[in-house]
Scaffold this active site. Structure first.
Site: not given
Ligand SMILES: [Zn+2]
Ligand SMILES: [Zn+2]
Length: 186
Positions: A150, A138, A172, A144-145, A169, A134-135
């Site tokens: 996701c 970015h 993304c 953010h989704c 997803c 996740h990080e």
């Molecule tokens: Zn985040």
């Molecule tokens: Zn997403």
């Protein structure tokens, strides 16, 4: 999507970090982002980021230092720590990233049932790996989704993290592909 061979993603453990943890993190980074990874210590300690009032480490200055110290050829740097991180507006963070930038960080401690030792079992391991991915997302300009499953969904607690899948997803994924192409022609 064929990133140049000079480009890799650096994984940088800082302080005491369980070495076995880096194996699944590397595998998932290579699967999702398709860049080779390399483990490299870039910072010796985090004392400069320690806040004595909060007894936590401020993640933003850590990111700045990491971005400075990243070697040429490192497209991104992910730091992995086992200490508690914060940014001033929040009680704690699982991690932080420079949006569209070079550096990001993930902490194991809040995803690990608050234990002082790292629990390499499920669901703890998957939580940490998901938040690392996740990080890094970015830093590839992903925001953010709203999709709960996701990897880029913002998680307020461990239950939120457990609800996420290990995939981006399709929206993304498209955004990531575009960013990868943009980086490849640079
Ligand atoms: Zn985040
Ligand atoms: Zn997403």
């Amino acid at each position: 999507m064929s990133p140049g061979s000079a480009h890799n993603i650096i994984i940088s453990p800082i302080g005491d970090v369980t070495p076995e943890l880096l194996v699944p993190i590397r595998e998932e980074i290579e699967r999702i982002y398709e860049y080779p990874t390399k483990v490299m210590g870039l910072l010796d300690d985090l004392e400069f980021a320690f806040n004595t009032n909060r007894n936590q480490y401020h993640s933003t200055p850590i990111l700045e230092k990491l971005a400075d110290k990243a070697p040429a050829g490192a497209i991104k740097v992910l730091a992995v720590v086992e200490v508690d991180l914060f940014i001033p507006i929040l009680t704690h963070v699982y991690g932080e990233a420079q949006l569209g930038g070079k550096a990001c960080i993930v902490s194991t401690i809040r995803l690990n049932d608050g234990r002082s030792y790292l629990n390499m079992q499920e669901p703890f391991l998957s939580r940490i790996v998901k938040e690392a991915i996740h990080e890094l997302g970015h830093t590839f300009n992903l925001r953010h989704c709203r999709e709960h499953t996701c990897l880029m969904h913002y998680c307020r607690n461990e239950q939120d993290v457990d609800r996420k899948s290990d995939q981006l997803c399709r929206y993304c994924k498209v955004l990531l592909d575009d960013e990868m192409k943009r980086l490849a022609v640079k």
